[in-house]
Design a protein around this motif. Structure first.
Motif, PDB file in Angstrom:
ATOM      1  N   ASN A  97       8.997   8.828  -9.067  1.00  0.00           N
ATOM      2  CA  ASN A  97       8.798   7.869 -10.149  1.00  0.00           C
ATOM      3  C   ASN A  97       7.538   8.260 -10.915  1.00  0.00           C
ATOM      4  N   TRP A  98       7.697   8.587 -12.201  1.00  0.00           N
ATOM      5  CA  TRP A  98       6.552   8.989 -13.005  1.00  0.00           C
ATOM      6  C   TRP A  98       6.786   8.552 -14.440  1.00  0.00           C
ATOM      7  N   ASP A  99       5.705   8.547 -15.213  1.00  0.00           N
ATOM      8  CA  ASP A  99       5.777   8.054 -16.585  1.00  0.00           C
ATOM      9  C   ASP A  99       4.996   9.004 -17.490  1.00  0.00           C
ATOM     10  N   LYS A 100       5.698   9.636 -18.399  1.00  0.00           N
ATOM     11  CA  LYS A 100       5.089  10.629 -19.280  1.00  0.00           C
ATOM     12  C   LYS A 100       3.918  10.045 -20.061  1.00  0.00           C
ATOM     13  N   GLU A 101       4.111   8.876 -20.649  1.00  0.00           N
ATOM     14  CA  GLU A 101       3.053   8.293 -21.481  1.00  0.00           C
ATOM     15  C   GLU A 101       1.836   7.895 -20.662  1.00  0.00           C
ATOM     16  N   ASP A 126       0.298   1.449  -3.378  1.00  0.00           N
ATOM     17  CA  ASP A 126       0.390   0.818  -4.696  1.00  0.00           C
ATOM     18  C   ASP A 126      -0.294   1.645  -5.782  1.00  0.00           C
ATOM     19  N   VAL A 127       0.437   1.830  -6.878  1.00  0.00           N
ATOM     20  CA  VAL A 127      -0.115   2.382  -8.115  1.00  0.00           C
ATOM     21  C   VAL A 127       0.243   1.391  -9.215  1.00  0.00           C
ATOM     22  N   GLU A 128      -0.750   0.912  -9.915  1.00  0.00           N
ATOM     23  CA  GLU A 128      -0.522  -0.105 -10.935  1.00  0.00           C
ATOM     24  C   GLU A 128       0.596   0.313 -11.896  1.00  0.00           C
ATOM     25  N   GLY A 129       1.542  -0.607 -12.095  1.00  0.00           N
ATOM     26  CA  GLY A 129       2.634  -0.361 -13.017  1.00  0.00           C
ATOM     27  C   GLY A 129       3.860   0.283 -12.399  1.00  0.00           C
ATOM     28  N   PHE A 130       3.756   0.709 -11.130  1.00  0.00           N
ATOM     29  CA  PHE A 130       4.874   1.340 -10.434  1.00  0.00           C
ATOM     30  C   PHE A 130       5.332   0.466  -9.266  1.00  0.00           C
ATOM     31  N   TYR A 165      15.571  -0.929  -2.929  1.00  0.00           N
ATOM     32  CA  TYR A 165      15.545  -2.380  -3.094  1.00  0.00           C
ATOM     33  C   TYR A 165      14.188  -3.030  -2.871  1.00  0.00           C
ATOM     34  N   ILE A 166      13.321  -2.470  -2.040  1.00  0.00           N
ATOM     35  CA  ILE A 166      12.024  -3.098  -1.790  1.00  0.00           C
ATOM     36  C   ILE A 166      11.190  -3.039  -3.062  1.00  0.00           C
ATOM     37  N   ASN A 167      10.669  -4.185  -3.472  1.00  0.00           N
ATOM     38  CA  ASN A 167       9.851  -4.344  -4.679  1.00  0.00           C
ATOM     39  C   ASN A 167      10.582  -3.933  -5.957  1.00  0.00           C
ATOM     40  N   LYS A 168      11.909  -3.925  -5.917  1.00  0.00           N
ATOM     41  CA  LYS A 168      12.668  -3.598  -7.121  1.00  0.00           C
ATOM     42  C   LYS A 168      12.369  -4.613  -8.207  1.00  0.00           C
ATOM     43  N   GLY A 169      11.953  -4.136  -9.370  1.00  0.00           N
ATOM     44  CA  GLY A 169      11.591  -5.029 -10.465  1.00  0.00           C
ATOM     45  C   GLY A 169      10.268  -5.725 -10.284  1.00  0.00           C
ATOM     46  N   ASN A 170       9.478  -5.288  -9.308  1.00  0.00           N
ATOM     47  CA  ASN A 170       8.190  -5.935  -9.024  1.00  0.00           C
ATOM     48  C   ASN A 170       7.093  -4.877  -8.920  1.00  0.00           C
ATOM     49  N   PRO A 171       6.687  -4.299 -10.047  1.00  0.00           N
ATOM     50  CA  PRO A 171       5.665  -3.249 -10.011  1.00  0.00           C
ATOM     51  C   PRO A 171       4.317  -3.792  -9.547  1.00  0.00           C
ATOM     52  N   ALA A 172       3.537  -2.908  -8.945  1.00  0.00           N
ATOM     53  CA  ALA A 172       2.210  -3.306  -8.455  1.00  0.00           C
ATOM     54  C   ALA A 172       1.328  -3.740  -9.616  1.00  0.00           C
ATOM     55  N   LYS A 173       0.587  -4.795  -9.392  1.00  0.00           N
ATOM     56  CA  LYS A 173      -0.304  -5.324 -10.437  1.00  0.00           C
ATOM     57  C   LYS A 173      -1.663  -4.638 -10.439  1.00  0.00           C
ATOM     58  N   GLU A 174      -1.982  -3.939  -9.368  1.00  0.00           N
ATOM     59  CA  GLU A 174      -3.244  -3.199  -9.317  1.00  0.00           C
ATOM     60  C   GLU A 174      -3.103  -2.019  -8.369  1.00  0.00           C
ATOM     61  N   ASP A 175      -4.027  -1.090  -8.493  1.00  0.00           N
ATOM     62  CA  ASP A 175      -4.018   0.087  -7.628  1.00  0.00           C
ATOM     63  C   ASP A 175      -4.447  -0.270  -6.211  1.00  0.00           C
ATOM     64  N   ALA A 176      -3.888   0.457  -5.242  1.00  0.00           N
ATOM     65  CA  ALA A 176      -4.452   0.427  -3.892  1.00  0.00           C
ATOM     66  C   ALA A 176      -5.899   0.897  -3.956  1.00  0.00           C
ATOM     67  N   HIS A 177      -6.680   0.540  -2.962  1.00  0.00           N
ATOM     68  CA  HIS A 177      -8.111   0.852  -2.964  1.00  0.00           C
ATOM     69  C   HIS A 177      -8.354   2.347  -3.140  1.00  0.00           C
ATOM     70  N   LEU A 178      -7.641   3.168  -2.392  1.00  0.00           N
ATOM     71  CA  LEU A 178      -7.897   4.612  -2.480  1.00  0.00           C
ATOM     72  C   LEU A 178      -7.472   5.168  -3.835  1.00  0.00           C
ATOM     73  N   VAL A 179      -6.400   4.609  -4.421  1.00  0.00           N
ATOM     74  CA  VAL A 179      -5.962   5.050  -5.747  1.00  0.00           C
ATOM     75  C   VAL A 179      -7.012   4.670  -6.795  1.00  0.00           C
ATOM     76  N   ALA A 180      -7.561   3.470  -6.655  1.00  0.00           N
ATOM     77  CA  ALA A 180      -8.609   3.032  -7.589  1.00  0.00           C
ATOM     78  C   ALA A 180      -9.820   3.958  -7.512  1.00  0.00           C
ATOM     79  N   LEU A 181     -10.165   4.409  -6.317  1.00  0.00           N
ATOM     80  CA  LEU A 181     -11.297   5.325  -6.164  1.00  0.00           C
ATOM     81  C   LEU A 181     -11.012   6.662  -6.838  1.00  0.00           C
TER      82      LEU A 181
END
Length: 610
Positions: A154-158, A192-196, A204-220
């Motif tokens: 799952n990736w997003d060009k923009e 978690d990666v914000e927006g994914f 099916y897990i979290n389908k249609g429910n993207p993360a609202k914020e990054d996991a701690h390590l991703v934020a770092l």
């Protein structure tokens, strides 16, 4: 004296329609016919019932640091640096290279590093935006080949271009955030990666429910300027070591596309091993960082439990799993570790740790780098592999570490490996079952089969697994020289006692097999191959269940007929005492120097123009 007691199961291999039939039969008739009980017995899942434990259970293997551990972590000097100091040294070196106009090696095949990207950006040869455009084309190319690499799910060009433009502006203004500013990083679909959506390898897990914020390590990582590419493919709910996943996609091994990447962080391994990006993040509950790193010819670290915050990580197996870096080079692994390790006030388990320490960069190759290092080797375990080349290649690496660099091999025995492995099995699958039990019919058949078997166990089986965890931790305390339980264990297990039984690290091959072939039925329905699972994981579970750190380094490559004349990577693993990642990183640095030459994978998409 203890005796080696690991044994191989007789459980049949099933894939495709056979697996579907076996799973459906087990779910409907397994309990009444005794089939489930038979399979559990063959898998050794009843083995703890005959042991009389006096130890209390250990629910979370977070080890309280001793004063020696605290002192070792804070003793900054010529050989030890704190995280900030390490990053500053690497960045100063890279700044000097940018000033001189240094370029990456022009060799036909080279794993690019954070340093290569940084120097190119800083010298003005390329911008992060230009490299991001190359990255986007590389992702597309990797999925257009036959078979597709399947590394990024799952990736997003923009989103990639937006991050790259911001990084480009920082370099233009002379203010890059760190050595990883503008460097692409892939994150396992368990974090978690914000927006994914965090789908953990399901549809099916979290389908249609993207993360609202990054996991701690991703934020770092993001705060240091890394370009977060998106989510890598993984084995469904992490319950497997092959990464055969009919629910999303099955990634391919860059060295042999018809073979497994290993799992469950297989997409992360494929992304780095193919040169798509220099860094990926995986999560390791039973070898899920170290197995795909070994299979894909890269470096992977499973840190001490509690060293990296689990905030924002899907709680599949919280008492055995920890996130860790998977990198093409050891310098990059150390860089990422320096960024993501450390206390997080919102994760109480991470707050008990001592300071993060790293070894000083060792520079060009020289002898004596490991003078006096005591490497514990349980030879019977070390040599218990399906493909003899694995232990042969690892022994060759050890010979160099000892003869050229001063390490010393110490023969040891580790008791109750079989019991610890089954305790780990029950712990990790029991925790996963508690998360997905209500929706398990939405999963593919291999996952359902394993969950059905585990659901037949009794409450006391899980409790005994936690008592075995306590026992295994005490074995390791004695082996690494802690005095708390010496008297008890030296009397019961003489192999652990005495001066010669105390070691600094334990060495094993990373896996007991080479990457298995992907059968057609595994692509459509998954595959249940318990023998392969056992041999793949047999060196992994000790670290996960007890919380100690483990690292896999590239030891060499196979040359036998199984690899069709093209070598598979072979990994060597070192496990250390709690909080001693610094020592493991130093050893793996030396292994990287000893290796000298890396073989080029068949799938290579890393021809960035820097």
């Amino acid at each position: 004296m203890s005796s080696y007691n690991l044994k191989n199961p007789n459980t049949p291999i099933a894939s495709g329609r056979t697996l579907v039939f076996l799973t459906n039969t087990l779910e409907t008739l397994g309990s009444s016919t005794g089939l489930t009980s038979y399979l559990c017995e063959d898998a050794g899942l009843h083995s703890l019932r005959t042991i009389k434990y006096s130890e209390p259970p250990t629910a979370m293997p977070v080890f309280a640091p001793t004063q020696d551990m605290i002192s070792a972590a804070t003793a900054n000097g010529s050989s030890t640096l704190n995280a900030r100091g390490y990053l500053e040294i690497i960045q100063k070196q890279a700044d000097a290279e940018a000033t001189r106009g240094d370029r990456p090696s022009s060799a036909e095949h080279k794993f690019l590093t954070c340093r290569d990207f940084y120097v190119s950006y800083k010298s003005g040869r390329k911008t992060p935006t230009e490299v991001a455009e190359q990255l986007i084309e590389a992702i597309k190319t990797s999925d257009e080949i036959s078979p597709p690499l399947g590394a990024v799910w799952n990736w997003d060009k923009e989103a990639i271009l937006k991050q790259a433009r911001a990084s480009t502006l920082r370099y233009k203004e002379g203010n890059p955030l760190s050595i990883v500013d503008g460097v692409p990083v892939v994150i396992k679909d368990e974090i978690d990666v914000e927006g994914f959506e965090t789908g953990v390898g399901t549809k099916y897990i979290n389908k249609g429910n993207p993360a609202k914020e990054d996991a701690h390590l991703v934020a770092l990582l993001r705060a240091h300027g890394a370009i977060i590419v998106g989510k890598s493919t993984m084995h469904e709910i992490g319950l497997g070591v092959t990464n055969f996943n009919p629910s999303t996609t099955t990634p391919r091994n860059p060295y042999q596309p018809q073979h497994s990447t290993g799992g469950s962080s297989g997409g992360s391994g494929a992304a780095v091993g193919s040169g798509l990006c220099p860094i990926a993040i995986g999560c390791d509950g039973g070898g899920s960082v170290r197995i795909p790193s070994s299979y894909c010819g890269i470096y992977g670290l499973k840190p001490t439990h509690g060293r990296i915050s689990s905030r924002g990580e899907y709680p599949l197996a919280p008492t055995v799993a920890v996130s860790g870096p998977m990198c093409a080079t050891m310098e990059d692994l150390a860089i990422v570790y320096a960024i993501i390790a450390g206390q997080d006030e919102k994760d109480s388990y991470s707050c008990i740790q001592p300071s993060v320490a790293l070894p000083a960069p060792i520079g060009s190759r020289s002898g004596g780098q490991l003078q006096g290092l005591r490497i514990g080797i349980y030879r019977t375990w070390f040599e218990d592999v399906i493909h003899p080349e694995i232990s042969q290649v690892c022994y060759k690496m050890l010979e160099s570490l000892c003869k050229e660099h001063g390490a010393v091999l110490v023969d040891i025995e580790i008791p109750e490996l079989f019991e610890n492995s089954k305790a780990h099995n029950m712990t990790i699958v029991g925790e996963m079952l508690s998360v997905v039990s209500m929706d398990h019919y939405k999963l593919h058949h291999q996952t359902r089969l394993e969950l059905t078997m585990m659901s037949s166990l009794k409450m006391e089986d899980f409790f005994r697994a936690q008592q075995q965890r306590t026992r295994s931790i005490r074995f390791l305390e004695t082996l690494f020289g802690h005095k708390t339980h010496d008297e008890y264990h030296q009397a019961r297990y003489p192999c652990l006692g005495g001066k010669d039984g105390i070691v600094d690290v334990i060495v094993t091959p990373s896996t007991g097999n080479l990457p298995p072939k992907i059968n057609p039925g595994a692509l459509s329905h998954g595959e249940s191959n318990y023998l392969n699972t056992v041999k793949t994981m047999q060196y992994m579970m000790l670290a996960n269940h007890t919380g100690i750190p483990g690292i896999t380094a590239v030891a060499g490559y196979s040359k036998d007929e199984y690899a069709n004349q093209t070598g598979f990577p072979i990994g060597i693993q070192f496990m250390g005492q709690w909080w001693d990642e610094k020592r493991l990183i130093h050893i793996a640095n030396v292994c990287e120097q000893v290796l000298e030459e890396r073989q080029k994978p068949k799938i290579w998409v890393g021809d960035y123009k820097l």
